[in-house]
Design a protein around this motif. Structure first.
Motif, short mmCIF file in Angstrom:
data_model
loop_
_atom_site.label_atom_id
_atom_site.label_comp_id
_atom_site.label_asym_id
_atom_site.label_seq_id
_atom_site.Cartn_x
_atom_site.Cartn_y
_atom_site.Cartn_z
N GLY A 82 -5.57 -2.48 9.97
CA GLY A 82 -4.28 -2.08 10.52
C GLY A 82 -3.57 -3.30 11.06
N ILE A 83 -2.26 -3.20 11.20
CA ILE A 83 -1.46 -4.30 11.75
C ILE A 83 -0.52 -3.76 12.81
CG2 ILE A 83 -1.60 -5.77 9.71
CD1 ILE A 83 1.16 -4.70 8.87
N LEU A 84 -0.20 -4.59 13.79
CA LEU A 84 0.75 -4.20 14.83
C LEU A 84 2.17 -4.59 14.47
CD1 LEU A 84 -1.24 -5.15 18.06
CD2 LEU A 84 -0.76 -2.86 17.17
N ALA A 85 2.29 -5.56 13.54
CA ALA A 85 3.62 -6.01 13.12
C ALA A 85 3.49 -6.60 11.72
CB ALA A 85 4.19 -7.04 14.09
N PRO A 86 4.49 -6.40 10.86
CA PRO A 86 4.47 -7.02 9.53
C PRO A 86 4.49 -8.54 9.68
CG PRO A 86 6.12 -5.28 9.65
CD PRO A 86 5.66 -5.54 11.05
N SER A 87 3.85 -9.22 8.73
CA SER A 87 3.78 -10.69 8.81
C SER A 87 4.29 -11.37 7.56
CB SER A 87 2.34 -11.13 9.09
OG SER A 87 1.46 -10.66 8.08
N GLY A 88 4.92 -10.62 6.65
CA GLY A 88 5.41 -11.21 5.43
C GLY A 88 4.31 -11.36 4.39
N GLY A 89 4.67 -11.85 3.24
CA GLY A 89 3.69 -12.05 2.19
C GLY A 89 3.05 -10.77 1.71
N GLY A 90 3.77 -9.66 1.79
CA GLY A 90 3.22 -8.39 1.35
C GLY A 90 2.48 -7.62 2.41
N SER A 92 3.26 -5.63 4.86
CA SER A 92 4.18 -4.70 5.50
C SER A 92 3.42 -3.48 5.98
CB SER A 92 5.28 -4.27 4.52
OG SER A 92 4.69 -3.53 3.45
N PHE A 93 4.04 -2.68 6.85
CA PHE A 93 3.42 -1.43 7.28
C PHE A 93 3.12 -0.54 6.07
CE2 PHE A 93 5.64 -1.91 11.59
CZ PHE A 93 4.47 -2.27 12.24
N GLU A 94 4.06 -0.46 5.15
CA GLU A 94 3.89 0.39 3.98
C GLU A 94 2.69 -0.07 3.14
OE1 GLU A 94 4.44 3.17 0.90
OE2 GLU A 94 5.17 3.14 2.98
N ALA A 95 2.57 -1.38 2.94
CA ALA A 95 1.49 -1.89 2.09
C ALA A 95 0.13 -1.76 2.75
CB ALA A 95 1.77 -3.36 1.75
N GLN A 97 -0.78 -0.02 5.81
CA GLN A 97 -1.17 1.20 6.53
C GLN A 97 -0.87 2.49 5.78
OE1 GLN A 97 -1.07 -0.62 11.04
NE2 GLN A 97 0.49 0.85 10.53
N ALA A 98 -0.14 2.40 4.69
CA ALA A 98 0.14 3.59 3.89
C ALA A 98 -0.49 3.47 2.51
CB ALA A 98 1.65 3.81 3.77
N GLU A 99 -0.10 2.43 1.76
CA GLU A 99 -0.60 2.29 0.39
C GLU A 99 -2.09 1.96 0.34
OE1 GLU A 99 1.76 -0.62 -1.57
OE2 GLU A 99 3.61 0.57 -1.49
N LEU A 100 -2.53 0.97 1.13
CA LEU A 100 -3.92 0.52 1.06
C LEU A 100 -4.92 1.64 1.37
CD1 LEU A 100 -6.04 -1.67 0.65
CD2 LEU A 100 -5.69 -2.35 3.05
N PRO A 101 -4.76 2.42 2.45
CA PRO A 101 -5.71 3.51 2.69
C PRO A 101 -5.78 4.48 1.52
CG PRO A 101 -4.39 3.12 4.64
CD PRO A 101 -3.77 2.32 3.55
N GLY A 102 -4.63 4.78 0.92
CA GLY A 102 -4.62 5.70 -0.22
C GLY A 102 -5.36 5.12 -1.41
N SER A 130 9.31 4.80 14.50
CA SER A 130 8.51 3.58 14.43
C SER A 130 7.85 3.46 13.06
CB SER A 130 7.44 3.60 15.53
OG SER A 130 6.40 2.67 15.24
N GLY A 131 8.01 2.31 12.44
CA GLY A 131 7.36 2.06 11.17
C GLY A 131 5.85 2.07 11.28
#
Length: 321
Positions: A82-90, A92-95, A97-102, A130-131
């Motif tokens: 998990g991440i508390l904030a996006p850091s670039g380079g792919g 993102s919250f979507e990548a 915390q949403a896509e990866l778990p799936g 909140s994202g």
């Protein structure tokens, strides 16, 4: 408890929760794989088990073939990433915390994994502004869609010796003239001890009834953000001022700070702070998993003393200031 797992794959195992969880998993005798972009970063975990029991693996999380390599043959998969904030380079919250778990869930199902545990967060809500919170909810949805028997655990803020919450504000109290109370510091939290979170994972794995269920994990007491900052000052013996910052000003400050190294505050975190971070009471929790929650006041003094004036072995002021 009866454990039947021979091989476990733990994504995010070198992080804060991971190191405590892997110690517990190692006691069951199973072989533990720890996927990492840089396996050397997880090498320190080897000492938590027997020789060859804990195996860091090189993995690229954006590549399904790489994920399958880490999962194939495992009886058990746990995702702590998990991440508390996006850091670039792919990242993102979507990548993350949403896509990866799936994707992990889908591959775990394809590979015949028996158990999957997804660590989410209290406040996961598809309708949250909140994202962070909305992506956590989407991650849960995708996990259960691909692996309906998965167990979801939603902890409140997790504390312990290596945490990123109390340690951050303890360090801040040493150098800053004030600690911020965003929105007046009225947001409520229910901090949960990292050891209790890991015990909850182990109990869930030993309990078939936990399959397909979602649990909210909170400590025995709720605190306002202001009370948590007062606890920091009490344990550090600091007289740092508590400064109330209105929501609008916090948003303006975050718009600048989120672009600086370390991302001390982001606008998404300000949005997240507008909602209390406590168990809803509508879902099972630590009690249903047979875990007795530990109070923050018992654990925090064991590691916050290093921020005291004079160092770890000095005594805090009698009034906590």
């Amino acid at each position: 408890m009866v454990y039947r797992y021979r091989i476990a794959t733990v994504f995010g195992g070198s992080g804060f929760i991971g190191r405590h969880l892997i110690r517990r998993l190692a006691r069951t005798g199973c072989v533990i794989r720890v996927p990492s972009r840089q396996p050397a970063d997880a090498a320190f975990l080897r000492t938590l088990g027997s020789v060859g029991q804990i195996v860091p693996l090189p993995v690229t999380i954006r590549d399904d073939r790489s994920l399958a390599y880490a999962i194939r043959g495992a009886d058990l998969v746990i995702n702590l990433i998990g991440i508390l904030a996006p850091s670039g380079g792919g990242s993102s919250f979507e990548a993350i915390q949403a896509e990866l778990p799936g994707r992990i869930a889908r591959i775990a199902k394809q590979e015949g994994v028996a158990r999957l545990v997804q660590i989410s967060a209290i406040g996961a809500d598809p309708n949250s502004p909140s994202g962070y919170a909305s992506s956590k909810a989407e991650g849960e949805r995708r996990v259960l869609e691909a692996f309906p028997e998965a167990t979801i655990l939603r902890p409140s803020i997790v504390f312990g010796p290596e945490d990123g919450f109390f340690n951050r504000f303890g360090a801040m109290s040493m150098v800053s003239p004030f600690l911020p109370l965003i929105g007046g510091g009225t947001t409520r939290f229910q901090p949960v001890y990292v050891g209790d979170v890991c015990d909850a994972v182990m109990q869930a794995l030993a309990t078939p009834d936990s399959m397909g269920r979602t649990y909210e994990l909170g400590g025995p007491r709720t605190y306002t953000f202001k009370e948590l900052m007062q606890l920091v000052l009490k344990e550090t013996g600091r007289s740092t001022r508590l400064l109330e910052i209105p929501w609008w000003l916090a948003t303006v400050q975050a718009a600048v700070l989120e672009h600086l190294p370390g991302k001390l505050l982001t606008r998404d975190q300000v949005r997240l702070l507008r909602t209390d971070n406590v168990v809803s009471g509508a879902l099972p929790g630590l009690a249903e998993l047979g875990v007795q929650p530990t109070t923050a006041e018992v654990i925090i003094p064991t590691y916050m003393d290093r921020f005291r004036i004079g160092g770890r072995f000095s005594a805090p002021a009698a009034d906590g200031t």
